[in-house]
Design a protein around this motif. Structure first.
Motif, short mmCIF file in Angstrom:
data_model
loop_
_atom_site.label_atom_id
_atom_site.label_comp_id
_atom_site.label_asym_id
_atom_site.label_seq_id
_atom_site.Cartn_x
_atom_site.Cartn_y
_atom_site.Cartn_z
N ARG A 111 43.63 12.77 51.12
CA ARG A 111 44.72 13.91 51.17
C ARG A 111 44.37 15.40 51.39
N VAL A 112 44.81 16.15 52.45
CA VAL A 112 44.59 17.37 52.63
C VAL A 112 45.56 18.71 52.50
N VAL A 113 45.14 19.76 51.89
CA VAL A 113 46.08 20.70 52.26
C VAL A 113 45.27 21.54 53.27
N LEU A 114 45.95 21.50 54.56
CA LEU A 114 45.26 22.18 55.73
C LEU A 114 45.83 23.33 56.38
N THR A 115 44.80 24.48 56.12
CA THR A 115 45.04 25.72 56.51
C THR A 115 44.29 26.12 57.57
N PRO A 116 44.80 25.68 58.85
CA PRO A 116 44.10 25.98 60.12
C PRO A 116 43.61 27.49 60.19
N GLY A 117 42.27 27.41 60.53
CA GLY A 117 41.67 28.87 60.68
C GLY A 117 42.28 29.67 61.88
N ILE A 118 42.55 31.06 61.41
CA ILE A 118 43.09 32.21 62.03
C ILE A 118 42.04 33.23 62.19
N ILE A 119 41.58 33.69 63.24
CA ILE A 119 40.46 34.42 63.34
C ILE A 119 40.40 35.18 64.60
N ALA A 120 39.87 36.45 64.65
CA ALA A 120 39.83 37.29 65.70
C ALA A 120 38.29 37.76 65.75
N ALA A 121 37.30 37.14 66.11
CA ALA A 121 35.90 37.49 66.12
C ALA A 121 35.29 37.05 67.51
N PRO A 122 34.08 37.50 67.89
CA PRO A 122 33.64 37.28 69.29
C PRO A 122 33.42 35.73 69.16
N GLY A 123 33.54 35.10 70.26
CA GLY A 123 33.47 33.72 70.36
C GLY A 123 34.51 32.80 70.04
N TRP A 124 35.68 33.44 69.32
CA TRP A 124 36.58 32.28 68.93
C TRP A 124 37.89 32.52 70.02
N GLU A 125 37.82 33.50 71.03
CA GLU A 125 38.75 33.69 72.02
C GLU A 125 39.47 32.29 72.87
N ARG A 126 38.27 31.48 72.80
CA ARG A 126 38.73 30.16 73.60
C ARG A 126 39.72 29.45 72.80
N LEU A 127 39.96 29.67 71.48
CA LEU A 127 41.07 29.15 70.83
C LEU A 127 42.30 29.77 70.96
N GLY A 128 42.31 30.99 71.49
CA GLY A 128 43.70 31.71 71.48
C GLY A 128 43.44 32.87 70.62
N THR A 129 44.44 33.60 70.73
CA THR A 129 44.67 34.89 69.87
C THR A 129 44.87 34.43 68.51
#
Length: 439
Positions: A142-160
């Motif tokens: 069972r999971v409570v999934l809180t997808p990561g939301i980030i604005a840091a160098p290197g993470w732009e590949r996953l979007g804004t």
């Protein structure tokens, strides 16, 4: 369990507020996977369905309130570095090479590890949402999934950060907060932290979460460096979150190590909860959270392993022991946190910290997430004494005495092995991913 089933055991720990110990008791599981009845066998209602006699102890599945389980593929990398160097120089570059299939493989192996320790629910902050859901669905946890939301160098590949936020909102709007068999999947929001997102992002994500009744899960005051910078600019991390309106609704503050009295009062006033991760905090030399002060203020406190690349294992029993030890040493009080309180932090109070009154206890109406513990172990030297039984379970037994696990009434671990997937094959696949990431 396709039909209503009765589990019978010499001992049942329902993890009610008083941490009762029931002797020769039953747990009735309805066909829908929820608990129908818990109590002594002598006074149990008539039952026409299957009965399973189990030699040992039954308790609710543990609730891990803060994890990044797919980081199991990075376990041991940069293991002797402080947090910010570890993140920026080791973790984030390695995670930049992760693909969705890698995350699926890693989460599969991690879910198996969690279940084998008796942990049925984990609150996850990670990326590649579909891959995480696929793994949980396959393994049956069972999971409570809180997808990561980030604005840091290197993470732009996953979007804004706006795109990450909107993806979560669209998923919730389409399928609801909870989905899957036994409502095994719950979605929430995982803004990484006040040092990796601008204030307007924190405000916006919090607004989206409140509008949907979703959990907002965020790192708060984990290190001195983070705390010092934000305390100078905004008063403190909780003060900043409050100023932008991000402390309303269901808020789970991960770590909460560097909190002043006014910070604790603020979190308590806003009804925020804290995920206490003593193992990771100690390994990264981040500090010691003031658990006794948090609990005294009325803040709901759960336990978390953090990611297996920083906390290294996914054993919530080990976290419970460490939490108790640190609280006792820090306060000079050998009864600062008792064995029964630690057990409740790992179960009932962990569920309360994430706003789930359907998990964390063996009570009618809650999901039948059940753990069977073997009492035929030298950890239990006085199983007939209630107080000593609880003490032995928490301080001496832990994960090694877990034998069987059910989630929503379905047996997902039998005699220590997962029932849905091949553990050894999952380990082989995990090692292949880890080898590529090191290369």
């Amino acid at each position: 369990m396709s039909e209503g089933t009765r589990l019978v055991a010499p001992v049942v720990l329902p993890c009610d507020p008083g941490c009762s110990v029931l002797r020769d008791a039953v747990v009735d599981v309805a066909a829908d996977g929820r608990i129908a009845h818990v109590g002594p066998r002598a006074t149990a209602p008539q039952h026409a369905g299957p009965v399973r006699e189990l030699p040992g102890l039954l308790l609710p599945g543990l609730v891990n309130t803060h994890a990044h389980t797919p980081m199991i593929a990075l376990r041991g990398m940069g293991g002797d570095l402080p947090l910010m160097r570890w993140l920026q120089d080791v973790m984030w570059p390695a995670e930049g090479r992760l693909q969705a299939d890698d995350v699926r493989v890693a989460m599969t192996s991690g879910c198996i590890e969690l279940l084998r320790t008796g942990c049925t629910t984990s609150v996850e902050m990670y990326f590649f949402t579909d891959a995480v859901i696929d793994a949980v669905t396959a393994v049956g946890s069972r999971v409570v999934l809180t997808p990561g939301i980030i604005a840091a160098p290197g993470w732009e590949r996953l979007g804004t950060w706006e795109q990450m936020r909107d993806d979560v909102s669209a998923r919730i709007d389409e399928v609801g907060l909870r989905s899957g068999p036994g409502e095994r999947i719950e979605l929430g929001y995982g803004p990484h932290g006040a040092y990796t997102l601008p204030p307007d992002a924190l405000a916006s994500v919090a607004e989206h979460a409140r509008a949907r009744g979703a959990l907002m899960h965020i790192h708060v005051a984990e290190t001195k460096e983070e705390d010092r910078a934000l305390r100078e600019s905004h008063g403190s991390v909780p003060a900043l979150l409050d100023a932008v309106g991000a402390l309303g609704g269901r808020v789970l503050a991960a770590h909460g190590v560097h909190l002043s009295e006014s910070d604790i009062d603020l979190l308590a006033a806003r009804g925020a909860a804290v995920a206490h991760c003593p193992g990771s905090n100690a390994k990264l030399a981040a500090g010691m959270a003031r658990v006794t002060a948090l609990r005294r203020a009325g803040i709901r406190v759960g336990l978390g392993t953090d990611g297996p690349a920083s906390g290294d294992d996914l054993d919530l029993w080990a976290e419970a022991r460490l939490a108790g030890l640190i609280a006792r040493v820090g306060s000079g009080d050998a009864a600062a946190v008792t064995a029964s309180e630690l057990l409740l932090m790992a179960t009932r109070e962990g569920a309360a910290a994430i706003g789930r009154d359907d998990l964390g206890a063996l009570e009618p109406g809650r999901w039948a997430d059940v753990v069977h513990v073997d009492l035929d172990d030298p950890a239990f030297v006085a199983p007939d004494d209630d107080a000593q039984l609880l003490s032995n379970l928490v301080w001496a037994g832990g994960s090694r005495v877990v034998r069987d696990v059910w989630v929503a009434g379905e047996q997902v671990v039998a005699d220590g092995e997962p029932t849905r997937v091949d553990r050894r094959a999952a380990t082989v696949a995990l090692r292949e991913v880890a080898a590529r990431l090191r290369g």
